[in-house]
Design a protein around this motif. Sequence first.
Motif, PDB file in Angstrom:
ATOM      1  N   VAL A 286       2.130 -46.375 -11.350  1.00 46.41           N
ATOM      2  CA  VAL A 286       1.047 -46.354 -10.542  1.00 46.41           C
ATOM      3  C   VAL A 286       1.215 -46.958  -9.376  1.00 46.41           C
ATOM      4  N   THR A 287       1.239 -46.564  -8.264  1.00 43.64           N
ATOM      5  CA  THR A 287       1.736 -47.110  -6.868  1.00 43.64           C
ATOM      6  C   THR A 287       0.216 -46.984  -6.106  1.00 43.64           C
ATOM      7  N   ILE A 288      -0.353 -48.009  -5.426  1.00 49.12           N
ATOM      8  CA  ILE A 288      -1.793 -47.726  -4.690  1.00 49.12           C
ATOM      9  C   ILE A 288      -1.245 -48.366  -3.537  1.00 49.12           C
ATOM     10  N   GLY A 289      -1.242 -47.765  -2.238  1.00 46.10           N
ATOM     11  CA  GLY A 289      -1.024 -48.348  -1.007  1.00 46.10           C
ATOM     12  C   GLY A 289      -1.961 -49.308  -0.413  1.00 46.10           C
ATOM     13  N   HIS A 290      -1.811 -49.277   0.862  1.00 48.23           N
ATOM     14  CA  HIS A 290      -2.895 -50.484   1.822  1.00 48.23           C
ATOM     15  C   HIS A 290      -3.858 -49.763   2.317  1.00 48.23           C
TER      16      HIS A 290
ATOM     17  N   THR B 277     -13.798 -43.824 -11.290  1.00 48.87           N
ATOM     18  CA  THR B 277     -12.735 -42.902 -10.876  1.00 48.87           C
ATOM     19  C   THR B 277     -11.687 -43.277 -11.912  1.00 48.87           C
ATOM     20  N   VAL B 278     -10.844 -42.362 -12.463  1.00 48.30           N
ATOM     21  CA  VAL B 278      -9.947 -42.652 -13.577  1.00 48.30           C
ATOM     22  C   VAL B 278      -8.587 -42.085 -13.061  1.00 48.30           C
ATOM     23  N   ILE B 279      -7.493 -43.179 -13.107  1.00 46.52           N
ATOM     24  CA  ILE B 279      -6.248 -42.893 -12.635  1.00 46.52           C
ATOM     25  C   ILE B 279      -5.344 -42.930 -13.763  1.00 46.52           C
ATOM     26  N   MET B 280      -4.490 -41.939 -14.120  1.00 48.79           N
ATOM     27  CA  MET B 280      -3.741 -41.832 -15.606  1.00 48.79           C
ATOM     28  C   MET B 280      -2.389 -41.374 -15.262  1.00 48.79           C
ATOM     29  N   ASP B 281      -1.287 -42.143 -15.573  1.00 49.53           N
ATOM     30  CA  ASP B 281       0.234 -41.522 -15.617  1.00 49.53           C
ATOM     31  C   ASP B 281       0.576 -40.973 -16.830  1.00 49.53           C
ATOM     32  N   THR B 282      -0.261 -40.935 -17.724  1.00 48.45           N
ATOM     33  CA  THR B 282       0.032 -40.541 -19.032  1.00 48.45           C
ATOM     34  C   THR B 282      -1.086 -39.631 -19.601  1.00 48.45           C
ATOM     35  N   ASP B 283      -0.450 -38.612 -20.670  1.00 47.18           N
ATOM     36  CA  ASP B 283      -1.148 -37.720 -21.417  1.00 47.18           C
ATOM     37  C   ASP B 283      -1.617 -38.633 -22.533  1.00 47.18           C
ATOM     38  N   HIS B 284      -1.077 -39.704 -22.863  1.00 45.78           N
ATOM     39  CA  HIS B 284      -1.106 -40.617 -24.321  1.00 45.78           C
ATOM     40  C   HIS B 284      -0.675 -39.798 -25.543  1.00 45.78           C
TER      41      HIS B 284
ATOM     42  N   VAL C 155       2.413 -41.794 -10.636  1.00 49.00           N
ATOM     43  CA  VAL C 155       1.262 -41.490  -9.538  1.00 49.00           C
ATOM     44  C   VAL C 155       1.219 -42.275  -8.414  1.00 49.00           C
ATOM     45  N   VAL C 156       1.240 -41.648  -7.148  1.00 48.08           N
ATOM     46  CA  VAL C 156       1.303 -42.637  -6.160  1.00 48.08           C
ATOM     47  C   VAL C 156       0.331 -42.233  -5.252  1.00 48.08           C
ATOM     48  N   ILE C 157      -0.431 -43.086  -4.673  1.00 49.95           N
ATOM     49  CA  ILE C 157      -1.567 -43.134  -3.579  1.00 49.95           C
ATOM     50  C   ILE C 157      -1.137 -43.839  -2.502  1.00 49.95           C
ATOM     51  N   GLY C 158      -1.004 -43.041  -1.275  1.00 49.22           N
ATOM     52  CA  GLY C 158      -0.658 -43.685  -0.051  1.00 49.22           C
ATOM     53  C   GLY C 158      -1.493 -44.364   0.508  1.00 49.22           C
ATOM     54  N   ASP C 159      -1.250 -44.996   1.785  1.00 50.34           N
ATOM     55  CA  ASP C 159      -1.848 -45.936   2.590  1.00 50.34           C
ATOM     56  C   ASP C 159      -3.255 -45.016   2.974  1.00 50.34           C
ATOM     57  N   ASP C 160      -4.249 -45.991   3.304  1.00 47.03           N
ATOM     58  CA  ASP C 160      -5.281 -45.294   3.786  1.00 47.03           C
ATOM     59  C   ASP C 160      -6.095 -44.063   3.401  1.00 47.03           C
ATOM     60  N   VAL C 161      -6.213 -44.190   2.139  1.00 47.20           N
ATOM     61  CA  VAL C 161      -6.411 -43.057   1.084  1.00 47.20           C
ATOM     62  C   VAL C 161      -7.981 -43.436   0.555  1.00 47.20           C
TER      63      VAL C 161
ATOM     64  N   MET D  99     -10.855 -38.014 -10.916  1.00 44.13           N
ATOM     65  CA  MET D  99      -9.865 -38.025 -11.765  1.00 44.13           C
ATOM     66  C   MET D  99      -8.430 -37.714 -11.422  1.00 44.13           C
ATOM     67  N   VAL D 100      -7.489 -38.750 -11.149  1.00 45.75           N
ATOM     68  CA  VAL D 100      -6.303 -38.514 -10.735  1.00 45.75           C
ATOM     69  C   VAL D 100      -5.303 -38.530 -11.940  1.00 45.75           C
ATOM     70  N   LEU D 101      -4.486 -37.284 -12.113  1.00 47.25           N
ATOM     71  CA  LEU D 101      -3.729 -37.259 -13.328  1.00 47.25           C
ATOM     72  C   LEU D 101      -2.156 -37.349 -13.110  1.00 47.25           C
ATOM     73  N   LYS D 102      -1.477 -37.350 -14.128  1.00 50.95           N
ATOM     74  CA  LYS D 102       0.013 -37.765 -13.899  1.00 50.95           C
ATOM     75  C   LYS D 102       0.594 -36.752 -13.069  1.00 50.95           C
ATOM     76  N   GLY D 103       1.882 -37.491 -12.556  1.00 55.16           N
ATOM     77  CA  GLY D 103       2.571 -36.752 -11.579  1.00 55.16           C
ATOM     78  C   GLY D 103       2.103 -36.493 -10.321  1.00 55.16           C
ATOM     79  N   VAL D 104       0.842 -37.116  -9.973  1.00 56.92           N
ATOM     80  CA  VAL D 104       0.385 -36.770  -8.637  1.00 56.92           C
ATOM     81  C   VAL D 104       0.865 -37.720  -7.646  1.00 56.92           C
ATOM     82  N   THR D 105       0.982 -37.128  -6.216  1.00 59.98           N
ATOM     83  CA  THR D 105       1.262 -38.030  -5.069  1.00 59.98           C
ATOM     84  C   THR D 105       0.074 -37.671  -4.214  1.00 59.98           C
TER      85      THR D 105
END
Length: 185
Positions: free
Chosen positions: A96-100, A108-115, A128-134, A141-147
Amino acid sequence: MFANLRTPFRVLIYRRARLSIAGPVSGKGRLAIGKCWPGQVSRGTEVAVRPGGAMQVDGIFALHRGVEIRVGKGGRLTLGSGYLADDVRIDCHHAVTIGHRVAIAARTVIMDTDHHDLTGSRGRTAPVVIGDDVWIGLGVMVLKGVTIGSGAVIAAGSIVVRDVAPGMLVAGSPARDIRPVTWTI
């Protein structure tokens, strides 16, 4: 109180917050754990990096009260700068990468897995990648594989299951493009 934890970054741990580190932690940033606004009652905030997991803090990042972060074996959490509001949960088993300059609202829930494995699925984990200024709204809910592209805004209550273009406002379940936007933190 600041703690060094033998890392190049500094950690400010507020009352009722816990930091459990068993994996490597790196970066040159600062992390505030369990922050409360004046007049709020503190609640437990927990960050756990399990053996085989890793966390990196590159900027100034605040984790407000009630936040739960779990980095499992093989997971890598990277934080830029910004904040996680009350009761946000992150489960990281891959990346999981969260930008600046990122603002993530309460619950909010952020998951990179289904478990669990599921026949016909695209795999158990995906980054999961969340860019800058988001800006991510309340209860998303942000689920696996999302940019999520830089400058995007995710409306409250949305479920994000596919990529979001930079500078786009999305809403709904599943989240759909609404219109281009600009915003600043």
